[in-house]
Scaffold this motif. Structure first.
Motif: not given
Length: 375
Positions: A133-137
C-alpha cells in the motif's frame, strides 16, 4: 449582521453547544445530539445560517444525508451503532480488498497530543507498506514543520502540505506542485479584515516556501492571542518571528503558500469568514481547530492535493483509505473509497466518514483500525 449581534447570541461557552466553533478542539459544523441538553439541529441550522450563510448548505446536506442513511438501514439516528466502527456515510461499506493507498492527516490523527508518532502507529503503517500500500501524509502544516518521524517513515515519498496547496517529494525535499495565493487576493483579504487585526482580535501566520512566519509578540506569547497553553510550545518551535507580520505578508504577495488567521475569540470565526467571502471568493477556507482559520488557493483542499498525488502514483480515490479528525479532513474522508474519522474527530468529520475508530489518536486509533481491517 453586525459583529456585536453575532457575539450576543445566547450560546455562552457551553461545551454542549450545537455549533462546534464554540468548542475548544473542533471546527464549525453541526454536532449530533448526544443528550437532551443539546439544541435541536433545526435550531442550530437557523442560528448557523445567521452566523455564516455559506456554511448552511453544507450543513443541511450533511445532516439530512446522515439521517436518511440511518433511516434506510433501520438505525436510530440519535443512538449510534455500538458494536462496530461504523458511524458515517455508507453503513454497509465493508470491502477493503480494493484499497491500495492509505492517506492520513497528522495532528490528532496519526500523531498524538505530544505531536509524536507512536510505535504502534509506525509499525502499522510500516506493515501496510510491506503489503504494497502507498502511504500519503496530508496535512495543513507547512513542509518545514512535518516532523522527522513522518519524513523518515519507510514508504512515504510524497507529502501534501498547506491543505493541498503545496506538494513535496520527501525523498529529495523538493516542491513538485503548488497553488499559491494570488497577490491581488492577498491584498484584498488583508484589507477586508484590517480592523480586526488592528483591534488585536486576530493575528496571522504566513507560510512562504514551506516555512511558517508570524509576528514576534505572538510567537513570544501565543496564549495572549488565543492559543491554548497546551499548543504554545508547538507555535514557538515552528513559527519564525518577524517584526511586522502585515509588512511581511504584503512584501510576499504572490509567493504565499497559505495564510492562517488565529482568532482570540472563536465566536468571531463566522463573522470574519463572511467578511472575507464578501470581499473575494478566490480563496479556500477551512479549519483544523476552532481558533485557527486556514486560507489557501481557491482550487486547493486536501481532496485536490490527494488527487494530484494519486495521479502520479497511478491510483484513484476509490482505492484510498483516508484517516482524519478535523473539518479540513471532512471532504477527503467523503471523497475517499473508505473514509475513517478518529474517535476524537469533529462532528462534520465523523458525518463525512464511513467509519469512526473505537480509539482516539492518543490511543493509537489508526493502528487499531488497520490491524483489524487491513493487516
Amino acid at each position: 449582521m453586525t459583529e456585536s449581534e453575532s457575539v450576543a447570541l445566547p450560546f455562552g461557552d457551553s461545551p454542549k453547544i450545537g455549533v462546534t466553533g464554540f468548542e475548544p478542539a473542533t471546527s464549525w459544523s453541526l454536532t449530533r445530539r448526544s443528550s437532551q441538553t443539546e439544541p435541536h439541529p433545526v435550531h442550530v441550522l437557523a442560528t448557523h445560517a445567521l452566523l455564516c450563510p455559506r456554511k448552511l448548505i453544507y450543513n443541511i446536506i450533511t445532516n439530512v444525508k446522515s439521517q436518511a442513511l440511518y433511516l434506510c438501514c433501520g438505525i436510530d439516528y440519535n443512538t449510534r451503532v455500538q458494536g462496530d466502527f461504523y458511524e458515517g456515510k455508507h453503513p454497509m461499506k465493508n470491502d477493503f480488498s480494493n484499497i491500495r493507498c492509505i492517506a492520513f492527516d497528522l495532528d490528532d490523527t496519526v500523531l498524538n497530543a505530544k505531536k509524536e508518532l507512536s510505535g504502534r502507529n509506525a509499525d502499522a503503517l510500516r506493515r501496510a507498506k510491506e503489503k504494497g500500500l502507498a502511504l500519503v501524509p496530508i496535512t495543513g502544516r507547512t513542509f518545514s514543520t512535518i516532523p522527522a518521524c513522518i519524513r523518515e517513515l519507510n514508504g512515504v515519498s510524497l507529502a501534501v502540505t498547506s491543505n493541498g496547496a503545496v506538494i513535496y517529494d520527501l525523498r529529495v525535499g523538493e516542491r513538485i506542485h503548488e497553488l499559491l495565493l494570488p497577490a491581488d487576493t492577498v491584498r484584498i483579504l488583508v484589507g477586508s479584515i484590517d480592523r480586526y487585526f488592528r483591534e488585536g482580535r486576530l493575528t496571522y501566520e504566513a507560510f512562504v516556501d514551506g516555512v511558517s512566519y508570524a509576528q514576534a509578540d505572538y510567537v513570544e506569547d501565543p496564549p495572549a492571542f488565543g492559543i491554548p497553553k497546551s499548543a504554545a510550545v508547538y507555535v514557538q518551535q515552528t513559527r519564525h518571528p518577524v517584526p511586522s507580520v502585515i509588512d511581511f505578508i504584503l512584501e510576499h504577495t504572490g509567493c504565499l503558500d497559505s495564510l492562517n488567521l488565529v482568532l482570540k475569540d472563536t465566536r468571531l470565526f463566522p463573522v470574519v469568514e463572511d467578511v472575507i467571502y464578501q470581499s473575494t471568493d478566490n480563496v479556500y477556507i477551512t479549519s483544523s481547530i476552532s481558533y485557527r482559520m486556514e486560507i489557501s488557493h481557491a482550487d486547493s483542499g486536501k481532496v485536490s492535493g490527494l488527487t494530484y498525488v494519486l495521479d502520479r502514483l497511478h491510483l484513484t480515490l476509490e482505492e484510498t483509505l483516508a484517516f482524519g479528525d478535523g473539518e479540513n479532513d471532512a471532504e477527503m474522508l467523503n471523497a475517499a473509497g473508505i473514509g475513517v474519522a478518529l474517535q476524537n474527530a469533529s462532528a462534520s468529520c465523523k458525518a463525512s466518514a464511513d467509519y469512526t475508530t473505537k480509539l482516539t489518536s492518543g490511543e493509537d486509533g489508526v493502528a487499531d483500525f488497520l490491524e483489524q481491517h487491513i493487516l
